[in-house]
Design a protein around this motif. Structure first.
Motif, PDB file in Angstrom:
ATOM      1  N   PRO A 124       0.800  -1.273   0.041  1.00 13.60           N
ATOM      2  CA  PRO A 124       0.043   0.017  -0.006  1.00 13.60           C
ATOM      3  C   PRO A 124       0.810   1.212   0.114  1.00 13.60           C
ATOM      4  N   LEU A 125       1.555   1.377  -1.021  1.00 11.61           N
ATOM      5  CA  LEU A 125       2.375   2.794  -1.161  1.00 11.61           C
ATOM      6  C   LEU A 125       1.842   3.849  -0.874  1.00 11.61           C
ATOM      7  N   GLY A 126       0.972   4.437  -1.752  1.00 10.09           N
ATOM      8  CA  GLY A 126       0.383   5.711  -1.621  1.00 10.09           C
ATOM      9  C   GLY A 126       1.507   6.399  -2.725  1.00 10.09           C
ATOM     10  N   ARG A 127       0.963   7.732  -2.989  1.00  9.68           N
ATOM     11  CA  ARG A 127       1.722   8.604  -3.901  1.00  9.68           C
ATOM     12  C   ARG A 127       3.151   8.815  -3.497  1.00  9.68           C
ATOM     13  N   GLY A 128       3.396   9.146  -2.113  1.00 11.34           N
ATOM     14  CA  GLY A 128       4.531   9.542  -1.658  1.00 11.34           C
ATOM     15  C   GLY A 128       5.618   8.500  -1.616  1.00 11.34           C
ATOM     16  N   ARG A 129       5.297   7.461  -1.044  1.00  9.40           N
ATOM     17  CA  ARG A 129       6.114   6.408  -1.014  1.00  9.40           C
ATOM     18  C   ARG A 129       6.591   5.733  -2.292  1.00  9.40           C
ATOM     19  N   GLU A 130       5.619   5.619  -3.323  1.00 11.55           N
ATOM     20  CA  GLU A 130       6.178   5.407  -4.490  1.00 11.55           C
ATOM     21  C   GLU A 130       6.970   6.148  -5.200  1.00 11.55           C
ATOM     22  N   ALA A 131       6.724   7.446  -4.936  1.00  7.54           N
ATOM     23  CA  ALA A 131       7.828   8.561  -5.405  1.00  7.54           C
ATOM     24  C   ALA A 131       9.193   8.326  -4.863  1.00  7.54           C
ATOM     25  N   ALA A 132       9.184   7.729  -3.469  1.00  7.98           N
ATOM     26  CA  ALA A 132      10.488   7.627  -2.950  1.00  7.98           C
ATOM     27  C   ALA A 132      11.231   6.544  -3.673  1.00  7.98           C
ATOM     28  N   VAL A 133      10.289   5.277  -4.058  1.00  5.94           N
ATOM     29  CA  VAL A 133      11.075   4.348  -4.816  1.00  5.94           C
ATOM     30  C   VAL A 133      11.418   4.710  -6.110  1.00  5.94           C
ATOM     31  N   ALA A 134      10.637   5.515  -6.791  1.00  4.42           N
ATOM     32  CA  ALA A 134      11.095   6.018  -8.226  1.00  4.42           C
ATOM     33  C   ALA A 134      12.127   6.776  -8.110  1.00  4.42           C
ATOM     34  N   VAL A 135      12.552   7.799  -7.107  1.00  2.00           N
ATOM     35  CA  VAL A 135      13.671   8.647  -7.301  1.00  2.00           C
ATOM     36  C   VAL A 135      14.859   7.899  -6.852  1.00  2.00           C
ATOM     37  N   SER A 136      14.728   6.965  -6.079  1.00  2.00           N
ATOM     38  CA  SER A 136      16.080   6.144  -5.546  1.00  2.00           C
ATOM     39  C   SER A 136      16.179   5.276  -6.790  1.00  2.00           C
ATOM     40  N   ALA A 137      15.235   4.642  -7.469  1.00  2.00           N
ATOM     41  CA  ALA A 137      15.639   3.991  -8.741  1.00  2.00           C
ATOM     42  C   ALA A 137      16.298   4.692  -9.818  1.00  2.00           C
ATOM     43  N   LEU A 138      15.763   5.825 -10.106  1.00  2.00           N
ATOM     44  CA  LEU A 138      16.326   6.662 -10.969  1.00  2.00           C
ATOM     45  C   LEU A 138      17.571   7.091 -10.816  1.00  2.00           C
ATOM     46  N   HIS A 139      17.824   7.559  -9.429  1.00  2.00           N
ATOM     47  CA  HIS A 139      19.441   8.204  -9.019  1.00  2.00           C
ATOM     48  C   HIS A 139      20.343   6.730  -9.226  1.00  2.00           C
ATOM     49  N   SER A 140      19.701   5.617  -8.857  1.00  2.00           N
ATOM     50  CA  SER A 140      20.644   4.404  -8.814  1.00  2.00           C
ATOM     51  C   SER A 140      20.893   4.230 -10.170  1.00  2.00           C
ATOM     52  N   LEU A 141      20.068   4.231 -11.201  1.00  2.00           N
ATOM     53  CA  LEU A 141      20.530   3.605 -12.607  1.00  2.00           C
ATOM     54  C   LEU A 141      21.539   4.827 -13.041  1.00  2.00           C
ATOM     55  N   ASP A 142      21.177   6.304 -12.842  1.00  2.00           N
ATOM     56  CA  ASP A 142      22.155   7.203 -13.287  1.00  2.00           C
ATOM     57  C   ASP A 142      23.558   7.051 -12.825  1.00  2.00           C
ATOM     58  N   ALA A 143      23.497   6.719 -11.559  1.00  2.00           N
ATOM     59  CA  ALA A 143      24.826   6.633 -10.655  1.00  2.00           C
ATOM     60  C   ALA A 143      25.582   5.373 -11.164  1.00  2.00           C
ATOM     61  N   LEU A 144      24.844   4.398 -11.658  1.00  2.00           N
ATOM     62  CA  LEU A 144      25.465   3.087 -12.247  1.00  2.00           C
ATOM     63  C   LEU A 144      26.033   3.319 -13.582  1.00  2.00           C
ATOM     64  N   THR A 145      25.057   4.178 -14.306  1.00  2.00           N
ATOM     65  CA  THR A 145      25.440   4.429 -15.676  1.00  2.00           C
ATOM     66  C   THR A 145      26.831   5.206 -15.772  1.00  2.00           C
ATOM     67  N   ARG A 146      26.895   6.249 -14.728  1.00  2.00           N
ATOM     68  CA  ARG A 146      28.188   6.865 -14.765  1.00  2.00           C
ATOM     69  C   ARG A 146      29.376   6.279 -14.279  1.00  2.00           C
ATOM     70  N   LEU A 147      29.144   5.067 -13.484  1.00  2.00           N
ATOM     71  CA  LEU A 147      30.023   4.360 -12.901  1.00  2.00           C
ATOM     72  C   LEU A 147      30.643   3.384 -14.132  1.00  2.00           C
ATOM     73  N   PHE A 148      29.823   3.035 -14.729  1.00  2.00           N
ATOM     74  CA  PHE A 148      30.147   2.088 -15.914  1.00  2.00           C
ATOM     75  C   PHE A 148      30.884   3.169 -17.018  1.00  2.00           C
ATOM     76  N   VAL A 149      30.519   4.397 -17.332  1.00  2.00           N
ATOM     77  CA  VAL A 149      31.267   5.221 -18.098  1.00  2.00           C
ATOM     78  C   VAL A 149      32.452   5.439 -17.768  1.00  2.00           C
ATOM     79  N   ARG A 150      32.749   5.410 -16.502  1.00  2.00           N
ATOM     80  CA  ARG A 150      34.247   5.601 -16.066  1.00  2.00           C
ATOM     81  C   ARG A 150      35.003   4.426 -16.116  1.00  2.00           C
TER      82      ARG A 150
END
Length: 241
Positions: free
Chosen positions: A192-218
């Motif tokens: 039962p996430l609700g809008r706020g908790r679902e947004a927290a999951v999405a922000v975490s995921a987007l940040h993680s994929l961006d950071a992982l991409t920059r790590l692999f670019v390096r």
């Protein structure tokens, strides 16, 4: 027809996939792959050794939230307790692979982890402590969802001549992480996430994929990288057929 939280998360992550796929495609190119693979093992050890401690911290914080009536606490704690058992010892696999690939454990354990790794992993500590442990699900979704492709093991073996003993982590995670991702997405759709908790999951995921991409670019920067959007269709970890 309404969509579940898992579909909405996957749709958001699609926005960052072209850059990620371009970075991995370049990282796994044949030129200079053996030393780059050893560096990859050291880098992923720095990431993966934090997986169980992160989940243990989240589990501990969820106990307090359960006492205060948080509806996410019990189902999330149950998932994390099981996932901890599944992930235990995977950092040791990376050290074993490194030794079999001609490296040494100290190559992974000695150096200070880079700021990119601190950004990828450290953000989760902050969100667990200062927001809600549910954010960790976004991080897990990225590590499980962008795991090694099934063809990567053979690609590395052909290009480097390394034995199977040096490829366990890549080989195992190409199978295990697909199953783990299905479990995670099913959990997201049940919670039962609700809008706020679902947004927290999405922000975490987007940040993680961006950071992982920059790590692999390096990791792949020993030669000029091609434009990520011009890399063409490749599998999630960049291995072409």
């Amino acid at each position: 027809m309404s969509t579940g939280a898992s579909v909405r998360l996957r749709t958001k992550l699609l926005l960052l996939e072209p850059e990620f796929r371009g970075a991995t495609h370049h990282m796994w190119r044949a030129e200079g792959l053996l030393p780059r693979y050893r560096t990859y093992l050291c880098t992923m050890h720095a990431v993966i050794r934090a997986s169980v401690p992160l989940m243990e911290l989240a589990l501990d914080r969820l106990r307090g939230r359960a006492a205060s009536g948080d509806p996410l606490a019990a189902p999330l704690a149950g998932y994390l307790a099981e996932h901890i058992r599944e992930e235990e010892g995977h950092d040791a696999w990376l050290l074993e692979d490194l030794r079999a690939a001609g490296g040494a454990g100290e190559d992974a354990l000695g150096p200070l982890p880079s700021p990119l790794i601190a950004s990828l992993v450290g953000s989760q500590y902050y969100w667990i402590e200062h927001h809600h442990p549910v954010a960790l699900l976004g991080y897990i979704a990225v590590l499980e969802g962008y795991a090694p492709a099934p063809g990567l093991t053979d690609h590395i073996a052909r290009r480097t001549g390394l034995p199977a003993a040096a490829l366990r982590t890549v080989r195992e995670h190409s199978v295990l992480d697909t199953e783990h991702l299905d479990e995670l997405y099913a959990l997201l759709d049940r919670l039962p996430l609700g809008r706020g908790r679902e947004a927290a999951v999405a922000v975490s995921a987007l940040h993680s994929l961006d950071a992982l991409t920059r790590l692999f670019v390096r990791l792949g920067r020993s030669a000029p990288a091609p434009s990520p959007r011009g890399a063409g269709p490749v599998s999630p970890m960049g291995v072409t057929p």
